[in-house]
Enzyme design. Structure first.
Site, PDB file in Angstrom:
ATOM      1  N   SER A  68       0.892  -1.248  -0.185  1.00 56.15           N
ATOM      2  CA  SER A  68      -0.025   0.030   0.056  1.00 56.15           C
ATOM      3  C   SER A  68       0.713   1.296   0.013  1.00 56.15           C
ATOM      4  CB  SER A  68      -0.979  -0.291   1.156  1.00 56.15           C
ATOM      5  OG  SER A  68      -0.266  -0.037   2.270  1.00 56.15           O
ATOM      6  N   ASP A 234      -6.687   6.615   9.486  1.00 52.32           N
ATOM      7  CA  ASP A 234      -6.782   5.329  10.016  1.00 52.32           C
ATOM      8  C   ASP A 234      -5.748   4.860  10.948  1.00 52.32           C
ATOM      9  OD1 ASP A 234      -4.482   4.693   8.196  1.00 52.32           O
ATOM     10  OD2 ASP A 234      -5.348   3.559   7.179  1.00 52.32           O
ATOM     11  N   HIS A 237      -1.881   3.809   7.575  1.00 52.68           N
ATOM     12  CA  HIS A 237      -1.103   4.405   6.513  1.00 52.68           C
ATOM     13  C   HIS A 237      -0.802   5.859   6.510  1.00 52.68           C
ATOM     14  CE1 HIS A 237      -3.854   1.196   5.078  1.00 52.68           C
ATOM     15  NE2 HIS A 237      -2.742   0.758   4.323  1.00 52.68           N
TER      16      HIS A 237
END
Length: 268
Positions: A68, A234, A237
């Site tokens: 990611s 969140d 990330h």
């Protein structure tokens, strides 16, 4: 006296066992809570291909591989990702190099582990060959309890394959998972240890395979621990600021790789 010592020993053993069971239950509960959180997803703004810099300037093909972090999960626009920010720095160049026309692409997939890199490398080498590849991987290996040796072996194989194809490679190691706000203590401390162990194994594997490596855990961990703004909503990330921290940590090695990619083969 012996009976008293025996009772003390049994009581101590019982206390230690209860503490161990309680500690395991706490870690298990925190792991379930962390897994059930709502995490950021890739957005439509993260286009897979773009270009930056004057079209008449020397061309540089930059590709991102990995998880990611390589995709840019946590931000909305390509310019905010680590790849986009690296591309801008490379396009602006230095007084010595001048400007570049950077062609940026990514074959990274959110949630990837080191074992997934073989497929990404195959995709990266399709069509026009990249000049520089940046790999960001390791966080999901560590959090899924993959052995660092096995994960590093997969990473080394990917780096070696790219280098044999003539691509300059820079790897950003597993970041400092001990800074992640989405994971509560004491699980965060354990996860941080797993991440550091993974990063050490990655450094050795990348160097042996002929790539350049930037220990993101060691070089940027303190910033992420001190500034919650380096994470997106969140808590896992990076935010645009977090990706900027990574980009500036990676840039010296990536700039050197870009220079090496532009040298005649006899000088490399």
């Amino acid at each position: 006296m012996t009976s008293l010592a025996g009772r003390i020993g049994r009581a101590t053993a019982t206390t230690l066992f209860a503490g161990a069971v309680g500690g395991f239950a706490l870690l298990a509960g925190e792991a379930i809570a962390a897994k059930s959180r709502r995490y950021a997803k890739p957005t439509m703004g993260l286009a897979l291909r773009t270009s930056m810099g004057p079209t008449a300037a020397p061309r540089l093909r930059l590709i991102l591989l990995g998880d990611s972090g390589a995709v840019g999960v946590g931000v909305e626009w390509l310019s905010e990702t680590v790849g986009g920010q690296l591309a801008r720095l490379l396009a602006d160049g230095t007084p010595e190099t001048g400007e570049r026309h950077v062609l940026l692409s990514s074959v990274g997939v959110a949630g990837s582990r080191s074992g997934d890199l073989a497929t990404q490398v195959a995709r990266a080498l399709l069509g026009d060959q990249p000049d520089v590849a940046v790999i960001l991987i390791g966080a999901h290996d560590a959090t899924s309890l993959r052995g660092p040796g096995e994960s590093a072996e997969h990473l080394g194989a990917a780096v070696r394959r790219l280098r044999e194809a003539g691509v300059q490679v820079v790897v950003g190691t597993c970041p400092d998972l001990g800074a992640v706000h989405a994971i509560a203590q004491p699980l965060r401390q354990l996860t941080g240890w797993l991440g550091r162990r993974m990063a050490r194994a990655q450094v050795n594997a990348v160097l042996e395979a002929g790539g350049a490596v930037v220990d993101l855990c060691a070089e940027t961990g303190a910033v992420f621990r001190a500034d919650a703004g380096t994470f997106c909503y969140d808590g896992f990330h990076p935010s645009a600021d977090g990706y900027r921290v990574w980009a500036h940590a990676l840039y010296p090695a990536v700039e050197e790789a870009a220079l090496a990619a532009g040298r005649p083969a006899a000088e490399k």
